[in-house]
Design a protein around this motif. Structure first.
Motif, short mmCIF file in Angstrom:
data_model
loop_
_atom_site.label_atom_id
_atom_site.label_comp_id
_atom_site.label_asym_id
_atom_site.label_seq_id
_atom_site.Cartn_x
_atom_site.Cartn_y
_atom_site.Cartn_z
N SER A 123 -16.54 -5.87 40.65
CA SER A 123 -15.10 -5.99 40.39
C SER A 123 -14.51 -7.30 40.92
CB SER A 123 -14.35 -4.79 40.99
OG SER A 123 -12.97 -4.87 40.74
N PRO A 124 -14.79 -7.69 42.17
CA PRO A 124 -14.24 -8.96 42.65
C PRO A 124 -14.71 -10.18 41.86
CG PRO A 124 -14.99 -7.63 44.49
CD PRO A 124 -15.48 -6.96 43.24
N THR A 125 -15.99 -10.22 41.50
CA THR A 125 -16.50 -11.41 40.81
C THR A 125 -16.19 -11.39 39.32
OG1 THR A 125 -18.69 -10.37 40.53
CG2 THR A 125 -18.35 -11.74 42.48
N THR A 126 -15.74 -10.27 38.79
CA THR A 126 -15.26 -10.23 37.41
C THR A 126 -13.86 -10.80 37.33
OG1 THR A 126 -16.58 -8.26 36.96
CG2 THR A 126 -14.79 -8.71 35.44
N THR A 127 -13.09 -10.67 38.41
CA THR A 127 -11.68 -11.03 38.37
C THR A 127 -11.32 -12.30 39.12
OG1 THR A 127 -11.26 -9.63 40.31
CG2 THR A 127 -11.02 -8.61 38.14
N ALA A 128 -12.16 -12.76 40.05
CA ALA A 128 -11.79 -13.90 40.90
C ALA A 128 -11.52 -15.16 40.09
CB ALA A 128 -12.90 -14.16 41.92
N SER A 129 -12.36 -15.46 39.11
CA SER A 129 -12.18 -16.71 38.35
C SER A 129 -10.87 -16.71 37.57
CB SER A 129 -13.37 -16.91 37.40
OG SER A 129 -13.51 -15.81 36.53
N ALA A 130 -10.41 -15.54 37.14
CA ALA A 130 -9.16 -15.47 36.37
C ALA A 130 -7.96 -15.90 37.19
CB ALA A 130 -8.96 -14.04 35.84
N ARG A 131 -8.04 -15.78 38.51
CA ARG A 131 -6.90 -16.12 39.36
C ARG A 131 -6.72 -17.62 39.54
NH1 ARG A 131 -5.91 -12.45 44.52
NH2 ARG A 131 -4.15 -13.90 44.47
N TRP A 132 -7.69 -18.41 39.08
CA TRP A 132 -7.60 -19.86 39.23
C TRP A 132 -7.10 -20.55 37.96
CZ3 TRP A 132 -8.51 -22.44 43.79
CH2 TRP A 132 -9.12 -21.71 44.81
N GLN B 150 -3.95 -21.34 31.44
CA GLN B 150 -4.20 -21.72 30.04
C GLN B 150 -5.63 -21.43 29.60
OE1 GLN B 150 -3.01 -25.84 29.62
NE2 GLN B 150 -0.97 -25.24 28.92
N ARG B 151 -6.60 -21.57 30.49
CA ARG B 151 -8.01 -21.37 30.13
C ARG B 151 -8.58 -20.14 30.85
NH1 ARG B 151 -6.30 -24.00 26.86
NH2 ARG B 151 -6.87 -26.10 26.17
N ARG B 152 -7.74 -19.17 31.10
CA ARG B 152 -8.18 -17.98 31.83
C ARG B 152 -9.25 -17.22 31.06
NH1 ARG B 152 -3.29 -14.78 33.51
NH2 ARG B 152 -3.22 -16.37 35.13
N GLY B 153 -9.09 -17.09 29.74
CA GLY B 153 -10.07 -16.37 28.94
C GLY B 153 -11.43 -17.03 28.95
N LEU B 154 -11.45 -18.37 28.81
CA LEU B 154 -12.72 -19.10 28.82
C LEU B 154 -13.41 -18.98 30.18
CD1 LEU B 154 -14.74 -20.98 27.48
CD2 LEU B 154 -13.32 -22.92 28.18
N ALA B 155 -12.63 -19.13 31.26
CA ALA B 155 -13.21 -19.04 32.60
C ALA B 155 -13.81 -17.66 32.85
CB ALA B 155 -12.14 -19.34 33.65
N THR B 156 -13.09 -16.62 32.44
CA THR B 156 -13.60 -15.27 32.62
C THR B 156 -14.83 -15.03 31.75
OG1 THR B 156 -11.36 -14.49 33.08
CG2 THR B 156 -13.00 -12.83 32.52
N GLY B 157 -14.80 -15.57 30.52
CA GLY B 157 -15.94 -15.43 29.63
C GLY B 157 -17.21 -16.05 30.19
N ILE B 158 -17.07 -17.23 30.80
CA ILE B 158 -18.23 -17.89 31.40
C ILE B 158 -18.77 -17.05 32.55
CG2 ILE B 158 -18.98 -19.90 32.74
CD1 ILE B 158 -16.96 -21.56 31.13
N ALA B 159 -17.88 -16.52 33.38
CA ALA B 159 -18.32 -15.73 34.54
C ALA B 159 -19.08 -14.48 34.10
CB ALA B 159 -17.11 -15.35 35.40
N VAL B 160 -18.52 -13.72 33.15
CA VAL B 160 -19.15 -12.45 32.78
C VAL B 160 -20.31 -12.64 31.81
CG1 VAL B 160 -17.02 -11.16 33.17
CG2 VAL B 160 -17.53 -12.02 30.87
N SER B 161 -20.50 -13.84 31.29
CA SER B 161 -21.68 -14.08 30.44
C SER B 161 -22.96 -13.98 31.27
CB SER B 161 -21.60 -15.46 29.77
OG SER B 161 -21.71 -16.51 30.72
N GLY B 162 -22.81 -13.99 32.59
CA GLY B 162 -23.97 -13.82 33.46
C GLY B 162 -24.66 -12.48 33.28
N VAL B 163 -23.95 -11.48 32.72
CA VAL B 163 -24.56 -10.17 32.49
C VAL B 163 -25.71 -10.30 31.50
CG1 VAL B 163 -24.17 -7.84 31.64
CG2 VAL B 163 -22.40 -8.98 33.00
N GLY B 164 -25.42 -10.89 30.33
CA GLY B 164 -26.46 -11.05 29.32
C GLY B 164 -27.54 -12.03 29.73
#
Length: 437
Positions: free
Chosen positions: A157-166, A169-183
């Motif tokens: 939960s923390p590492t899914t959401t931490a990047s979005a707080r920074w 304008q590019r919140r979606g891209l930053a979050t997408g990069i972080a959670v792409s680590g799953v695949g």
């Protein structure tokens, strides 16, 4: 530098006022990227560290199937009772990610993102290390299922959401990069696990995984942080009245149905393809294709959400997941349609995980993102026990290929329920079809 912390009066507003306030705040901040106030390399390091955590936690969970197959074929061969017990370990891992979400979200906000992630990494490594000394499946349920599941739940939960707080304008891209680590984690760790099992055996493969979890995780911990953290907040600050808001309740329902549906095709599609005459190697390749598609979609969907709107992207993704199960799965009896189904399902479902924290941010603001996402994740934990077990009961004993139509319909129905809730949530924001929501 503007603080993200709400004042006391904002904290004690009603849930409806709170949500309306945050919608206004976010829409105003979208005009300028406030994250430019922060050092860009700090922001990039946070995204990279969150990516590493997603690789280690979810990548190992996705790769459990490799270890399960090896144990069933070599260690517990001819012992059906023990082999059946192995199937609970993957479910316990998956359950742990969600069940501990509420605790992890609260601790991240009132204590420390970095310290919580370090504790999670230590518990993950400990679970793998203790598992290396286990001889019975029930012992593996406690170590890899419960202990390792707890560790992944604390960091997810923390590492899914931490990047979005920074970012704004590019919140979606930053979050997408972080959670792409799953695949990506599944693509890297699954073959690594198989290599270690064949070369070193079960015990040392687990010990080596504990080592690289501890080393890579400790390095990543250093970079996990958020721009601002209100140290005066306590666990009592969470506003439970948010559940009375229709948008919040709809989002909790979406996550519930998604959690129930998501893992089922990954668990049963290989068996379906084998029942149609494909080899097990071909079936595993098709699942790998789904993982690749899932990783790519997390980037593309996260990026596109910044332009078409988070809820618009969510509705389209959930509709795609529904169609892949209801329309494509029943006809994926050959390699060609199998590839199409894998790509379509992986892409539509992978995009959802990039959108989930963005939807939570839209609902309740970024400063409370970890705790809100954690509460919703805990709701999803109930859905985990509804998905694959019900599908397995539908197949009966022995599993017959004709029963997979019921499984695909059931899974598609879960995705369809999530789609209608997302559509309902979107209309609460705007009834205009082409508006950015």
């Amino acid at each position: 530098m503007v603080s993200e912390t709400h004042n006391d009066s904002a904290i004690h507003t009603t849930a409806k006022d709170l949500l309306s306030y945050n919608d206004t705040t976010l829409s105003e901040s979208d005009s300028t990227d406030n994250s430019l106030e922060f050092p860009k390399y700090t922001r990039y390091a946070v995204v990279a560290s969150c990516f590493v955590f997603q690789v280690l936690s979810c990548g190992l969970q996705i790769s459990w199937g490799v270890q399960q197959e090896y144990l069933a074929a070599n260690v517990y061969k001819g012992e059906p009772g023990k082999i059946k017990m192995l199937s609970y370990i993957g479910t316990l891992m998956y359950f742990g990610i969600y069940f501990w979400g509420m605790l992890a979200g609260w601790l991240a906000e009132v204590w420390s993102y970095r310290k919580l992630c370090f504790v999670g990494i230590v518990i993950m490594a400990l679970g793998q290390l203790l598992a290396s000394f286990c001889k019975e499946p029930w012992q593996l349920c406690l170590t890899e299922g419960v202990i390792f599941g707890l560790g992944t739940g604390l960091v997810f939960s923390p590492t899914t959401t931490a990047s979005a707080r920074w970012f704004t304008q590019r919140r979606g891209l930053a979050t997408g990069i972080a959670v792409s680590g799953v695949g990506i984690g599944g693509l890297i760790i699954a073959p690594l696990t198989e290599f270690l099992l064949r070369r070193t055996g079960v015990e040392w493969s687990l010990r080596i995984s504990a080592i690289y979890i501890m080393v890579l995780g400790s390095i990543a911990c250093y970079f996990v942080r958020v721009p601002f953290q209100d140290k005066t907040r306590t666990l009592r600050n969470f506003d439970w009245r948010a559940f009375g808001d229709r948008r919040f309740a709809a989002n909790a329902g979406i996550v519930f149905f998604v959690a129930a549906a998501y893992i089922t095709p990954y668990a049963f599609l290989p068996e379906f393809w084998v029942s149609k005459g494909m080899s097990s190697q071909t079936a595993s390749v098709l699942i790998a294709v789904a993982n690749v598609s899932s990783s790519v979609s997390r980037l593309i969907i996260g990026f596109s959400a910044d332009y078409i709107g988070v809820l618009n992207a969510l509705v389209l993704n959930l509709l795609g997941a529904s169609l892949s199960c209801l329309v494509l799965w029943p006809f994926a009896t050959g390699v060609g349609m199998g590839v199409v189904t894998s790509i379509f399902y992986g892409f539509s479902t992978g995009g959802y995980w990039a959108l989930a924290p963005l939807v939570a941010a839209k609902l309740c603001g970024v400063d409370r993102l970890a705790s809100v996402s954690g509460v919703i994740s805990t709701v999803a934990a109930v859905g985990v026990w509804m998905g694959s077990p019900v599908a397995d009961a539908m197949l009966g004993e022995p599993h017959h290929s004709s029963y997979f139509v019921a499984v695909s319909t059931y899974t598609g129905g879960l995705w369809l329920a999530a789609f209608f809730l997302a559509l309902f949530s979107r209309t609460l924001y705007s009834k205009k079809v082409l508006s950015k929501v």
